[in-house]
Design an enzyme around this catalytic site. Structure first.
Site, PDB file in Angstrom:
ATOM      1  N   ALA A  85       0.843  -1.194   0.000  1.00  0.00           N
ATOM      2  CA  ALA A  85       0.000   0.000   0.000  1.00  0.00           C
ATOM      3  C   ALA A  85       0.878   1.243   0.000  1.00  0.00           C
ATOM      4  CB  ALA A  85      -0.909  -0.003   1.222  1.00  0.00           C
ATOM      5  N   THR A 109      -3.371   3.658   1.440  1.00  0.00           N
ATOM      6  CA  THR A 109      -4.478   3.622   2.389  1.00  0.00           C
ATOM      7  C   THR A 109      -5.537   4.637   1.989  1.00  0.00           C
ATOM      8  OG1 THR A 109      -3.146   2.786   4.204  1.00  0.00           O
ATOM      9  CG2 THR A 109      -5.101   4.026   4.804  1.00  0.00           C
ATOM     10  N   ASN A 134       8.571   9.351   4.460  1.00  0.00           N
ATOM     11  CA  ASN A 134       7.353   9.966   3.943  1.00  0.00           C
ATOM     12  C   ASN A 134       6.470  10.427   5.091  1.00  0.00           C
ATOM     13  OD1 ASN A 134       4.421   8.676   3.969  1.00  0.00           O
ATOM     14  ND2 ASN A 134       5.880   6.966   4.124  1.00  0.00           N
ATOM     15  N   ARG A 135       5.790  11.534   4.841  1.00  0.00           N
ATOM     16  CA  ARG A 135       4.745  11.997   5.751  1.00  0.00           C
ATOM     17  C   ARG A 135       3.530  12.395   4.905  1.00  0.00           C
ATOM     18  NH1 ARG A 135       8.864  16.037   6.777  1.00  0.00           N
ATOM     19  NH2 ARG A 135       8.525  17.941   5.551  1.00  0.00           N
ATOM     20  N   GLY A 137       0.428  11.362   4.769  1.00  0.00           N
ATOM     21  CA  GLY A 137      -0.791  11.679   5.505  1.00  0.00           C
ATOM     22  C   GLY A 137      -2.063  11.158   4.858  1.00  0.00           C
ATOM     23  N   PHE A 138      -1.996   9.950   4.284  1.00  0.00           N
ATOM     24  CA  PHE A 138      -3.184   9.330   3.678  1.00  0.00           C
ATOM     25  C   PHE A 138      -3.834  10.248   2.636  1.00  0.00           C
ATOM     26  CE2 PHE A 138      -4.303   6.562   7.664  1.00  0.00           C
ATOM     27  CZ  PHE A 138      -3.210   5.749   7.404  1.00  0.00           C
ATOM     28  N   SER A 199       0.228   3.864  10.720  1.00  0.00           N
ATOM     29  CA  SER A 199       0.921   4.957  10.042  1.00  0.00           C
ATOM     30  C   SER A 199       1.278   6.033  11.063  1.00  0.00           C
ATOM     31  CB  SER A 199       0.039   5.571   8.955  1.00  0.00           C
ATOM     32  OG  SER A 199       0.616   6.780   8.479  1.00  0.00           O
ATOM     33  N   ASN A 201       1.723   9.120  10.323  1.00  0.00           N
ATOM     34  CA  ASN A 201       1.479  10.414   9.693  1.00  0.00           C
ATOM     35  C   ASN A 201       0.063  10.958   9.858  1.00  0.00           C
ATOM     36  OD1 ASN A 201       4.168  10.452   8.690  1.00  0.00           O
ATOM     37  ND2 ASN A 201       3.550   9.042   7.066  1.00  0.00           N
ATOM     38  N   THR A 202      -0.778  10.253  10.627  1.00  0.00           N
ATOM     39  CA  THR A 202      -2.102  10.758  10.986  1.00  0.00           C
ATOM     40  C   THR A 202      -2.154  10.875  12.497  1.00  0.00           C
ATOM     41  OG1 THR A 202      -3.218   9.786   9.066  1.00  0.00           O
ATOM     42  CG2 THR A 202      -4.581  10.300  10.973  1.00  0.00           C
ATOM     43  N   LYS A 241      -2.279  -4.184   9.983  1.00  0.00           N
ATOM     44  CA  LYS A 241      -0.908  -3.760   9.682  1.00  0.00           C
ATOM     45  C   LYS A 241      -0.326  -3.079  10.911  1.00  0.00           C
ATOM     46  CE  LYS A 241       1.898  -1.589   6.091  1.00  0.00           C
ATOM     47  NZ  LYS A 241       1.862  -1.011   4.724  1.00  0.00           N
ATOM     48  N   ASN A 270       4.794  -1.626   9.029  1.00  0.00           N
ATOM     49  CA  ASN A 270       4.670  -0.290   8.446  1.00  0.00           C
ATOM     50  C   ASN A 270       6.022   0.430   8.564  1.00  0.00           C
ATOM     51  OD1 ASN A 270       3.446   2.151   7.475  1.00  0.00           O
ATOM     52  ND2 ASN A 270       1.528   1.568   8.437  1.00  0.00           N
TER      53      ASN A 270
END
Length: 361
Positions: A85, A109, A134-135, A137-138, A199, A201-202, A241, A270
């Site tokens: 993903a 995602t 990476n950031r 953020g979906f 993740s 990043n959220t 995950k 992840n």
């Protein structure tokens, strides 16, 4: 030179590189003045065009190694090597991925609400370390838009995983309904669903890995899946995950919840919020999740622990740090039933997937 192919490398070392690494990768890295996200988008656009060429995917698949089909959590995979993903979040290039040799693809995602993600720049290559931060953020068009796209595709001819996550605007206390909404919209199109609670990043998302939150979320998703199956749709496996930053005791607690609720499998792992092995890199201070070579050791150890802790009863998709066929073999040996690649595709190109497929027993 951290963002570009370094021509100053010894000729002997450069000579070992594939045509992708010597020719294609430098061009991609220079797109958008070195903006990694521009290169990502241009690659997807090219693959989308490839997928529109009749027979291209089948021809490419034939060149990508002898099939090694296996059945995991009730789904038959033509090859155990899949796309992780994050690469094709909105599913725009789904016709093309088999041409590279992937036996399955995980989109997302995806979230219940469309969202632009975090501010740019938000994707960084640490080339010297074969790593990515990476950031994102979906960033995605939302589960409703993905459902419409998947309906238009029809049968893809390979298993599709769908990673679902929490919308940024949704408070943590309303996260369950957010996930359930996406599952409901997409249920008929996925062959399995990955619940992304890991993740970095959220804001607040990783709190959903805690036993209480996770039990509530997974119970609700399992209940929704059961009700959708009653309407005539086939039962779909639900996987979780996990983050590589969990302690061993936290992993064991999570596994107990997954076993109690009846989760079909685990995706490990992840990205990490740590910076193992890249602390001195100029980009190490960027916030976001680290992936690629620095995760090779960690992901293998976590896969091995999960396999031992569950006695092999809980299937594992191993992901993290696969840049050589030997890295995939290590995850299989540790107990993974399937593996996924992302950063390895950035650094090694499509030839990596062919090499992994050809290395399979």
């Amino acid at each position: 030179m951290s963002e570009l192919y370094d021509p100053a490398l010894p000729a002997r070392q450069r000579g070992r590189r594939s045509a992708y690494e010597r020719v294609v990768r430098p061009v991609l890295y220079r797109l958008g003045r070195g903006d990694a996200e521009v290169a990502h988008e241009q690659t997807l656009a090219g693959l989308r065009l490839l997928g529109r060429i009749p027979g291209a995917a089948r021809a490419g698949a034939r060149l990508s190694g002898t099939p090694a089909p296996r059945t995991v959590f009730g789904v038959r995979f033509p090859s155990p090597v899949g796309l992780a993903a994050g690469m094709d979040k909105n599913g725009i290039a789904l016709r093309a991925w088999p041409a590279i040799g992937f036996g399955f693809v995980e989109v997302g995602t995806v979230t219940a609400h469309p969202q632009p993600g975090n501010e740019k720049p938000r994707l960084f290559r640490l080339v010297d370390h074969e790593a990515v931060i990476n950031r994102m953020g979906f960033n995605n068009l939302g589960s409703e838009a993905l459902a419409a796209r998947l309906a238009a595709y029809g049968d893809l001819g390979y298993p599709l995983g769908i990673s679902i996550g929490k919308s940024k605007i949704t408070p943590l206390e309303e996260a369950v309904e957010d996930y359930v909404t996406s599952l409901r919209r997409l249920y008929r199109y996925g062959d399995y669903f990955a619940v992304n609670v890991s993740s970095p990043n959220t804001p607040g998302l990783r709190a959903l890995q805690d036993a209480g939150h996770l039990r509530e979320l997974l119970t609700a998703l399992r209940t929704e899946a059961a009700s959708l199956s009653v309407t005539g749709l086939a039962p779909k496996p639900i996987l979780v995950k996990i983050a590589p930053d969990l302690t061993t005791s936290a992993i064991d607690e999570l596994l107990q919840v997954c076993t109690d609720v009846g989760v079909a499998g685990i995706i490990a792992t992840n990205t990490t919020i740590g910076r193992p092995g890249v602390e001195s890199h100029p980009l190490a201070g960027e916030t976001g999740g680290l992936s690629g070579r620095p995760l090779t050791e960690t992901s293998a150890k976590i896969v091995a622990h999960i396999h031992a802790q569950t006695g092999g009863a809980l299937p594992i998709i191993g992901v993290g740090g696969i840049l050589e066929p030997a890295d995939a073999t290590r995850l299989f040996d540790a107990g993974a039933s399937l593996v996924q690649v992302y950063s390895g595709l950035i650094y090694r190109g499509p030839g990596l997937i062919r090499k992994i497929n050809r290395s399979l027993p």
